[in-house]
Scaffold this active site. Structure first.
Site, PDB file in Angstrom:
ATOM      1  N   HIS A  89       9.563  18.200  51.409  1.00 40.85           N
ATOM      2  CA  HIS A  89       8.427  18.543  50.552  1.00 40.85           C
ATOM      3  C   HIS A  89       8.903  19.412  49.393  1.00 40.85           C
ATOM      4  O   HIS A  89       9.470  20.487  49.595  1.00 40.85           O
ATOM      5  CB  HIS A  89       7.365  19.289  51.365  1.00 40.85           C
ATOM      6  CG  HIS A  89       6.021  19.302  50.716  1.00 40.85           C
ATOM      7  ND1 HIS A  89       5.069  18.330  50.973  1.00 40.85           N
ATOM      8  CD2 HIS A  89       5.460  20.140  49.802  1.00 40.85           C
ATOM      9  CE1 HIS A  89       3.983  18.583  50.269  1.00 40.85           C
ATOM     10  NE2 HIS A  89       4.208  19.678  49.535  1.00 40.85           N
ATOM     11  N   SER A  90       8.681  18.939  48.161  1.00 33.41           N
ATOM     12  CA  SER A  90       9.050  19.661  46.940  1.00 33.41           C
ATOM     13  C   SER A  90      10.566  19.900  46.892  1.00 33.41           C
ATOM     14  O   SER A  90      11.324  18.944  46.847  1.00 33.41           O
ATOM     15  CB  SER A  90       8.245  20.969  46.837  1.00 33.41           C
ATOM     16  OG  SER A  90       8.270  21.480  45.526  1.00 33.41           O
ATOM     17  N   LEU A  91      11.027  21.143  46.938  1.00 31.12           N
ATOM     18  CA  LEU A  91      12.472  21.381  47.044  1.00 31.12           C
ATOM     19  C   LEU A  91      13.057  20.573  48.192  1.00 31.12           C
ATOM     20  O   LEU A  91      14.139  19.982  48.080  1.00 31.12           O
ATOM     21  CB  LEU A  91      12.743  22.872  47.277  1.00 31.12           C
ATOM     22  CG  LEU A  91      14.139  23.251  47.775  1.00 31.12           C
ATOM     23  CD1 LEU A  91      15.189  22.972  46.708  1.00 31.12           C
ATOM     24  CD2 LEU A  91      14.187  24.711  48.206  1.00 31.12           C
ATOM     25  N   ALA A 117       8.099  14.119  49.201  1.00 38.92           N
ATOM     26  CA  ALA A 117       6.741  14.539  48.868  1.00 38.92           C
ATOM     27  C   ALA A 117       6.743  15.634  47.811  1.00 38.92           C
ATOM     28  O   ALA A 117       7.622  16.502  47.789  1.00 38.92           O
ATOM     29  CB  ALA A 117       6.022  15.030  50.132  1.00 38.92           C
TER      30      ALA A 117
END
Length: 248
Positions: A89-91, A117
């Site tokens: 998720h993200s990073l 994501a």
């Protein structure tokens, strides 16, 4: 040297596959504490715990990408060579991509699925993520984060938690800034990209750019909510992941 910890969320000794979950910047393994029960018994679920947060709050965090990825590889090398999928998720999506590439290079048949994501394709840079955060005081820094991601994680509303998590968030963003995207062979596994309809980060970029990272099936799906839709839409997200993993 700091080390990566891979936390088993629910031991399943008879599992025949694994799923690794990788959190957003500043987040820890506890973000995923309720996820394991959603997956069938043959999948053992792990969460990556970077140093500098939660039970590792006193361990120096990573700020160098190469060092961090090397530590991930060392931790994964101690595992049995079971099939594996990644959710980031993200990073965490960028970390997941690089770890999936490693698995695909060493044992392509092991890589089951990559879920990315809340992150544009890292092959392009976007101005919204360019502000120099090192020179900002805490209030300015949080203001930039709020503008960048549309909202801050709810934990930042609690003074004690904010004080503890700000250093790891700053370090994780330095870590992300030290990442250099390199074109690689596309993955042999399916790739799914998730986004939140109100997330400024993913709304600025065509998520189909991610399709270049796979020679297999590519899908993208949006959920209601913003950057942290993994919490507000958790049941829908997990249902979709389970369906895709059991079809792989």
């Amino acid at each position: 040297m700091s080390e990566i910890i891979l936390k088993c969320l629910e031991p399943r000794p008879m599992a025949i596959a694994r799923l690794m979950l990788i959190p957003f910047a500043g987040g820890g393994a506890s973000v995923f504490r309720h996820w394991a029960k959603a997956f069938p018994a043959h999948i053992e679920v792990f969460a990556l715990q970077l140093p500098g947060r939660e039970d590792r709050i006193n361990t120096p965090p990573f700020t160098d990408w190469t060092e961090m990825i090397g530590s991930c590889h060392a931790a994964m090398a101690r595992w049995p060579k079971l099939p594996i999928a990644f959710y980031g998720h993200s990073l965490g999506a960028v970390i997941a991509l690089e770890l999936a590439r490693t698995v695909a290079t060493e044992s392509p048949e092991r890589l089951q699925h990559l879920f990315c994501a809340a992150r544009p394709w890292p092959g392009k840079s976007y101005p919204i993520e360019q502000p120099d955060i090192d020179s900002l005081d805490d209030d300015e820094f949080l203001s930039v984060m709020n503008e960048r991601y549309g909202t801050l994680h709810p934990s930042f509303e609690i003074d004690e938690i904010r004080e503890l998590t700000l250093p790891s968030l700053r370090s994780d963003l330095k870590l992300l800034n030290s990442y250099n995207y390199n074109r690689n062979q596309p993955l042999p596994s399916p790739l799914t990209v998730y986004s939140g309809v109100a997330d400024p980060i993913t709304s600025i970029a065509p998520l189909n750019d991610w399709q270049s990272e796979t020679t297999s099936n590519f899908t993208s799906r949006s959920f209601s909510g913003g950057h942290f839709f993994l919490e507000t839409c958790r049941d829908e997200l997990l249902h979709d992941m389970v369906q895709k993993l059991t079809q792989s």
